[in-house]
Design an enzyme around this catalytic site. Sequence first.
Site, PDB file in Angstrom:
ATOM      1  N   CYS A 263      35.152  40.787  34.060  1.00 38.87           N
ATOM      2  CA  CYS A 263      36.173  41.006  35.201  1.00 38.87           C
ATOM      3  C   CYS A 263      36.653  42.339  35.974  1.00 38.87           C
ATOM      4  O   CYS A 263      36.726  42.388  37.053  1.00 38.87           O
ATOM      5  CB  CYS A 263      37.632  40.150  34.611  1.00 38.87           C
TER       6      CYS A 263
ATOM      7  N   HIS B 276      36.829  36.136  41.167  1.00 40.38           N
ATOM      8  CA  HIS B 276      36.753  36.759  39.721  1.00 40.38           C
ATOM      9  C   HIS B 276      35.647  36.610  38.883  1.00 40.38           C
ATOM     10  O   HIS B 276      34.993  35.386  39.019  1.00 40.38           O
ATOM     11  CB  HIS B 276      38.053  36.421  38.926  1.00 40.38           C
TER      12      HIS B 276
ATOM     13  N   HIS C 112      42.941  40.227  31.868  1.00 40.28           N
ATOM     14  CA  HIS C 112      41.862  39.532  32.902  1.00 40.28           C
ATOM     15  C   HIS C 112      42.463  40.028  34.101  1.00 40.28           C
ATOM     16  O   HIS C 112      43.700  40.256  34.320  1.00 40.28           O
ATOM     17  CB  HIS C 112      41.871  38.224  32.779  1.00 40.28           C
TER      18      HIS C 112
END
Length: 314
Positions: free
Chosen positions: A230, A289, A277
């Site tokens: 990420c 993402h 994240h």
Amino acid sequence: MRTRRIAAAIAAVALLPATAALLSASQASAQTSDEIQAEIDERNEDLEKVIEDFNAKREELDDANQLIADIEAELPLLEAASLEATEALGEFAASAYTGGDFAMVNSVLSGDPADFADRLMYLENLTSAENEALAANLAQVEELQTRKSELEALQASADEILEDIEKQQEEIEAEIAALEEEYDDAYAEENPPDYSDSNYSGSSGVVEFAYAQLGDPYGYGDAGPDSWDCSGLTQGAWGAVGVSLSHNAAMQWDETARISRDELQEGDLVFYNNLSHVGIYIGGGEIIHAPNSSTVVKIVDMDYSGSIDGYGRP
């Protein structure tokens, strides 16, 4: 006796299939979406059985509730009769006291109401009429206690059965919800989105870079050029326009300015799960993402996880 019949019927509900026996853990990584769907169907059948078993017992529960209502309606009369009987017993005791028989009468009155009738045999000096009157009064007191005990037992049983059924239903519904999530993951893994025709027509170099990575695999600690995690993806996207970010979501939080949801622009970062994240906002309430090792770089709704920490702009 009606009370015992109802209590037995209520107890039978407790024999509904144990949820634990119906449910089994499933691993999405070891099952196809078709296998998971078959398990979802099976759990839905289990849920229907629990609900139908409950429906089949509803009459017994309704009978029990009616009996509870009947007893509750009787209680005022029983309590009044018991009070009257107690007063009569007091008068009898007072009369016996003046006649010298108080100790003998006290031996009757001092015990449990259920034992009173047995004690009467010792009062041989009472007349037959006195015996009958005293026994009737004692019976009134005992009847009140008996009906109160029946009421408490029925109420406790009905409450317990309803709680048990609700628990079974909740557990199966939770299992179905978990299986549905596993199904979504398995289906997504089996049918990855085709981004070959995805084109970005905006003006953000950050989003344009992110679009170019759609479909790339996830890789722990990777920051390109062919796989990403990420923060590696956000680092690479902003690096493409000359902005340096650390390869860590929490650090990127510290390296960006706080903005509100209403201020989001293409390329801004959206942080999730206690800064574990991060994704790139692309407009229209969506982000690009790199989610996890079970899927690829993709576009999702910004609120996909429901645990947004905040928003940042480098």
